[in-house]
Design a protein around this motif. Structure first.
Motif, PDB file in Angstrom:
ATOM      1  N   ILE A   1      55.797  17.986  19.040  1.00  0.00           N
ATOM      2  CA  ILE A   1      55.641  16.778  18.240  1.00  0.00           C
ATOM      3  C   ILE A   1      55.726  17.103  16.758  1.00  0.00           C
ATOM      4  CG2 ILE A   1      54.044  14.898  17.674  1.00  0.00           C
ATOM      5  CD1 ILE A   1      52.940  15.190  20.546  1.00  0.00           C
ATOM      6  N   ALA A   2      55.008  18.141  16.338  1.00  0.00           N
ATOM      7  CA  ALA A   2      54.999  18.501  14.918  1.00  0.00           C
ATOM      8  C   ALA A   2      54.630  19.962  14.757  1.00  0.00           C
ATOM      9  CB  ALA A   2      54.007  17.623  14.144  1.00  0.00           C
ATOM     10  N   GLY A   3      55.091  20.565  13.664  1.00  0.00           N
ATOM     11  CA  GLY A   3      54.719  21.927  13.334  1.00  0.00           C
ATOM     12  C   GLY A   3      55.607  22.985  13.967  1.00  0.00           C
ATOM     13  N   ASP A   4      55.006  24.161  14.217  1.00  0.00           N
ATOM     14  CA  ASP A   4      55.728  25.315  14.744  1.00  0.00           C
ATOM     15  C   ASP A   4      54.982  25.879  15.946  1.00  0.00           C
ATOM     16  OD1 ASP A   4      57.808  25.997  12.462  1.00  0.00           O
ATOM     17  OD2 ASP A   4      55.900  25.551  11.468  1.00  0.00           O
ATOM     18  N   ALA A   5      55.733  26.225  16.998  1.00  0.00           N
ATOM     19  CA  ALA A   5      55.140  26.847  18.182  1.00  0.00           C
ATOM     20  C   ALA A   5      56.243  27.426  19.058  1.00  0.00           C
ATOM     21  CB  ALA A   5      54.325  25.843  18.982  1.00  0.00           C
ATOM     22  N   TYR A   6      55.969  28.594  19.638  1.00  0.00           N
ATOM     23  CA  TYR A   6      56.874  29.239  20.598  1.00  0.00           C
ATOM     24  C   TYR A   6      58.281  29.435  20.033  1.00  0.00           C
ATOM     25  CZ  TYR A   6      53.141  27.366  23.559  1.00  0.00           C
ATOM     26  OH  TYR A   6      51.924  27.023  24.080  1.00  0.00           O
ATOM     27  N   GLY A   7      58.388  29.664  18.716  1.00  0.00           N
ATOM     28  CA  GLY A   7      59.692  29.869  18.109  1.00  0.00           C
ATOM     29  C   GLY A   7      60.431  28.587  17.784  1.00  0.00           C
ATOM     30  N   LEU A   8      59.848  27.437  18.092  1.00  0.00           N
ATOM     31  CA  LEU A   8      60.453  26.138  17.791  1.00  0.00           C
ATOM     32  C   LEU A   8      59.833  25.554  16.529  1.00  0.00           C
ATOM     33  CD1 LEU A   8      60.445  24.531  21.357  1.00  0.00           C
ATOM     34  CD2 LEU A   8      62.352  25.690  20.224  1.00  0.00           C
ATOM     35  N   THR A   9      60.604  24.731  15.830  1.00  0.00           N
ATOM     36  CA  THR A   9      60.119  24.040  14.641  1.00  0.00           C
ATOM     37  C   THR A   9      60.501  22.569  14.725  1.00  0.00           C
ATOM     38  OG1 THR A   9      60.308  26.009  13.252  1.00  0.00           O
ATOM     39  CG2 THR A   9      60.223  23.893  12.134  1.00  0.00           C
ATOM     40  N   SER A  10      59.512  21.698  14.523  1.00  0.00           N
ATOM     41  CA  SER A  10      59.766  20.267  14.490  1.00  0.00           C
ATOM     42  C   SER A  10      60.172  19.853  13.077  1.00  0.00           C
ATOM     43  CB  SER A  10      58.504  19.495  14.905  1.00  0.00           C
ATOM     44  OG  SER A  10      58.665  18.105  14.679  1.00  0.00           O
ATOM     45  N   HIS A  11      61.042  18.848  12.990  1.00  0.00           N
ATOM     46  CA  HIS A  11      61.468  18.349  11.685  1.00  0.00           C
ATOM     47  C   HIS A  11      60.497  17.318  11.118  1.00  0.00           C
ATOM     48  CE1 HIS A  11      65.194  20.532  11.917  1.00  0.00           C
ATOM     49  NE2 HIS A  11      65.544  19.933  13.038  1.00  0.00           N
ATOM     50  N   VAL A  12      59.441  17.017  11.837  1.00  0.00           N
ATOM     51  CA  VAL A  12      58.422  16.107  11.320  1.00  0.00           C
ATOM     52  C   VAL A  12      57.784  16.743  10.086  1.00  0.00           C
ATOM     53  CG1 VAL A  12      56.194  15.014  11.808  1.00  0.00           C
ATOM     54  CG2 VAL A  12      57.992  15.034  13.555  1.00  0.00           C
ATOM     55  N   LYS A  13      57.743  15.997   8.993  1.00  0.00           N
ATOM     56  CA  LYS A  13      57.214  16.530   7.741  1.00  0.00           C
ATOM     57  C   LYS A  13      55.698  16.592   7.791  1.00  0.00           C
ATOM     58  CE  LYS A  13      57.246  15.890   2.734  1.00  0.00           C
ATOM     59  NZ  LYS A  13      57.686  15.018   1.603  1.00  0.00           N
ATOM     60  N   THR A  14      55.134  17.769   7.546  1.00  0.00           N
ATOM     61  CA  THR A  14      53.688  17.967   7.531  1.00  0.00           C
ATOM     62  C   THR A  14      53.283  18.582   6.196  1.00  0.00           C
ATOM     63  OG1 THR A  14      53.842  20.169   8.523  1.00  0.00           O
ATOM     64  CG2 THR A  14      53.657  18.292  10.035  1.00  0.00           C
ATOM     65  N   SER A  15      51.968  18.590   5.943  1.00  0.00           N
ATOM     66  CA  SER A  15      51.460  19.075   4.664  1.00  0.00           C
ATOM     67  C   SER A  15      50.769  20.427   4.756  1.00  0.00           C
ATOM     68  CB  SER A  15      50.472  18.056   4.072  1.00  0.00           C
ATOM     69  OG  SER A  15      51.103  16.810   3.866  1.00  0.00           O
ATOM     70  N   SER A  16      50.545  20.933   5.962  1.00  0.00           N
ATOM     71  CA  SER A  16      49.861  22.214   6.138  1.00  0.00           C
ATOM     72  C   SER A  16      50.283  22.817   7.472  1.00  0.00           C
ATOM     73  CB  SER A  16      48.337  22.020   6.086  1.00  0.00           C
ATOM     74  OG  SER A  16      47.894  21.222   7.176  1.00  0.00           O
ATOM     75  N   PRO A  17      50.039  24.130   7.680  1.00  0.00           N
ATOM     76  CA  PRO A  17      50.448  24.779   8.932  1.00  0.00           C
ATOM     77  C   PRO A  17      49.696  24.199  10.135  1.00  0.00           C
ATOM     78  CG  PRO A  17      50.012  26.412   7.226  1.00  0.00           C
ATOM     79  CD  PRO A  17      49.512  25.110   6.697  1.00  0.00           C
ATOM     80  N   LEU A  18      50.444  23.766  11.156  1.00  0.00           N
ATOM     81  CA  LEU A  18      49.836  23.183  12.344  1.00  0.00           C
ATOM     82  C   LEU A  18      50.820  23.221  13.504  1.00  0.00           C
ATOM     83  CD1 LEU A  18      51.213  20.103  12.822  1.00  0.00           C
ATOM     84  CD2 LEU A  18      49.802  19.575  10.851  1.00  0.00           C
ATOM     85  N   PHE A  19      50.318  22.867  14.691  1.00  0.00           N
ATOM     86  CA  PHE A  19      51.192  22.603  15.839  1.00  0.00           C
ATOM     87  C   PHE A  19      50.595  21.460  16.646  1.00  0.00           C
ATOM     88  CE2 PHE A  19      47.984  25.226  17.777  1.00  0.00           C
ATOM     89  CZ  PHE A  19      47.918  24.844  19.109  1.00  0.00           C
ATOM     90  N   TYR A  20      51.489  20.681  17.267  1.00  0.00           N
ATOM     91  CA  TYR A  20      51.064  19.549  18.089  1.00  0.00           C
ATOM     92  C   TYR A  20      52.107  19.404  19.188  1.00  0.00           C
ATOM     93  CZ  TYR A  20      49.096  14.854  19.022  1.00  0.00           C
ATOM     94  OH  TYR A  20      48.501  13.744  19.594  1.00  0.00           O
ATOM     95  N   LEU A  21      51.661  19.503  20.454  1.00  0.00           N
ATOM     96  CA  LEU A  21      52.562  19.576  21.596  1.00  0.00           C
ATOM     97  C   LEU A  21      52.170  18.589  22.692  1.00  0.00           C
ATOM     98  CD1 LEU A  21      52.375  23.442  21.819  1.00  0.00           C
ATOM     99  CD2 LEU A  21      54.556  22.265  21.576  1.00  0.00           C
ATOM    100  N   HIS A  22      53.178  18.036  23.355  1.00  0.00           N
ATOM    101  CA  HIS A  22      53.010  17.263  24.591  1.00  0.00           C
ATOM    102  C   HIS A  22      53.592  18.130  25.708  1.00  0.00           C
ATOM    103  CE1 HIS A  22      54.506  13.519  27.048  1.00  0.00           C
ATOM    104  NE2 HIS A  22      53.524  14.166  27.658  1.00  0.00           N
ATOM    105  N   VAL A  23      52.751  18.497  26.662  1.00  0.00           N
ATOM    106  CA  VAL A  23      53.149  19.430  27.719  1.00  0.00           C
ATOM    107  C   VAL A  23      52.900  18.801  29.086  1.00  0.00           C
ATOM    108  CG1 VAL A  23      52.764  21.714  28.724  1.00  0.00           C
ATOM    109  CG2 VAL A  23      52.580  21.404  26.249  1.00  0.00           C
TER     110      VAL A  23
END
Length: 302
Positions: free
Chosen positions: A156-178
Motif C-alpha cells: 500500500i505504501a512505503g518500502d518492503a521486501y525490495g518493493l517500493t510504493s509510489h504513494v507519497k509519504t513523509s517518513s520511513p514506513l511500510f503498509y501491506l495488505h497480505v
C-alpha cells in the motif's frame, strides 16, 4: 520475539456504526508513525440505516483509507469528492487543518454485508505538521503486487521486501495488505524498527501459538518471525521508524500540547472550513472529558 498482543476494542464512530479499534493502545500508542487504526466491517444493516460520518476536522496527520469491500464517498474542505473503491489508497494529509466526511451512499452494499474498510492515521514529522493540506487517490493498478505459492501481497505504501510504493509519504514506513492460503508461510520486513501484524480474517501461528482475527501482533526490533496461516487469512502489516512522542485528542495529533488547544478553538470558531459539497452539518467539538465518537478518547502521548 512477540513483544505485545493488542486486542481490538469496540468503538462507535457514528450512530449505529461500531468498529474495531486497534490503535492507539495504552501500552503501545504508535507503531512507527502509525498512531491510529480502525477496522470497520464486514457490515450488514438495513438499507435504511445511515452510517455516514459527518464532516469533522484533523490536524498533524495523514489519514489512509483502504477498502477491502464496498465503497465510500470522501468529501473534504479542499473541494475533493472521491468515491473510494477496494484496493485503492486514499491518502489525505491534514497538515495545518482539514475537514472531511465519509458518506456511505449505496444502501445495497450496507444491507448485503459488502462493506469492510481499514483506516489508519500516520503522524507527520514535526517539520510537516503545519504543511498545507492535500489529498491523493491512488488506484489499485498503481500499487506493487507480489504473488508466490499461497501468498498474495499488495504494498500500500512505503518500502518492503525490495518493493517500493509510489504513494507519497513523509517518513520511513511500510503498509501491506497480505492474503495467505492455509499453510502458507510469510515473514516480516526486517528493514523497519517497529512492526506489527493485524489479523483481519482467519488465524495464524507464530512460535507454535495460534492467534485469531481482531488482534495486532507487535514484534521486537530485529526479530524475524515465521507466520504460518492456520487457515485462509487476511493480514494488514504496518510499521516504520518512530517519529517521537505525540499528543492526541479526538481527531487532532501534534507534537505540541498548545497546538491541540488551538485546533479545538479553530474548530469551534469555524476557522477549519467544511467541505464545500458537504457543509450543512458537522460533528461538534466534544466536551474535554467525553469519549468522542469521531476519534480516539482524549489523552496525551507522553
Amino acid at each position: 520475539m512477540l513483544d505485545l498482543i493488542i486486542e481490538s476494542r469496540q468503538a462507535v464512530i457514528a450512530p449505529g456504526f461500531s468498529v474495531k479499534r486497534i490503535l492507539p493502545f495504552r501500552l503501545k500508542r504508535m507503531i512507527g508513525p502509525f498512531i491510529f487504526m480502525d477496522h470497520g466491517g464486514p457490515i450488514s444493516v438495513p438499507a435504511t440505516t445511515n452510517l455516514d460520518v459527518l464532516p469533522h476536522p484533523h490536524i498533524g496527520l495523514s489519514t489512509v483509507s483502504y477498502l477491502l469491500e464496498g465503497n465510500v464517498t470522501h468529501r473534504d474542505s479542499l473541494g475533493v469528492e472521491q468515491l473510494i473503491k477496494p484496493g485503492e489508497v486514499n491518502w489525505m494529509t491534514a497538515g495545518k487543518g482539514i475537514a472531511h466526511s465519509e458518506r456511505f451512499e449505496d444502501p445495497a452494499i450496507l444491507a448485503g454485508g459488502g462493506l469492510e474498510m481499514i483506516q489508519t492515521w500516520v503522524a507527520l514529522p514535526e517539520k510537516d505538521e503545519e504543511a498545507d493540506p492535500s489529498f491523493k487517490n491512488y488506484t489499485a493498478e498503481e500499487l506493487p503486487v507480489f504473488t508466490d505459492k499461497g501468498v498474495w501481497m499488495r504494498l500500500i505504501a512505503g518500502d518492503a521486501y525490495g518493493l517500493t510504493s509510489h504513494v507519497k509519504t513523509s517518513s520511513p514506513l511500510f503498509y501491506l495488505h497480505v492474503v495467505l492460503n492455509e499453510g502458507a508461510r510469510f515473514g516480516l520486513p526486517m528493514e523497519h524498527s517497529e512492526r506489527g501484524v493485524y489479523i483481519v480474517k482467519g488465524s495464524v501461528e507464530v512460535n507454535g501459538v495460534t492467534y485469531t482475527e481482531g488482534r495486532l501482533l507487535v514484534f521486537t526490533k530485529g526479530v524475524d518471525p515465521l507466520i504460518i496461516a492456520k487457515e485462509n487469512a487476511t493480514l494488514m502489516m504496518l510499521g516504520g521508524e518512530h517519529l517521537g512522542d505525540r499528543y492526541i485528542w479526538w481527531n487532532f495529533v501534534s507534537s505540541r500540547k498548545e497546538r491541540i488547544e488551538q485546533a479545538k478553538e479553530d474548530w469551534k470558531q469555524g476557522r477549519i472550513l467544511l467541505p464545500p459539497a458537504d457543509n450543512k452539518e458537522f460533528i461538534p467539538l466534544p466536551e474535554d472529558n467525553s469519549r468522542p465518537a469521531g476519534g480516539p478518547p482524549p489523552g496525551a502521548l507522553s
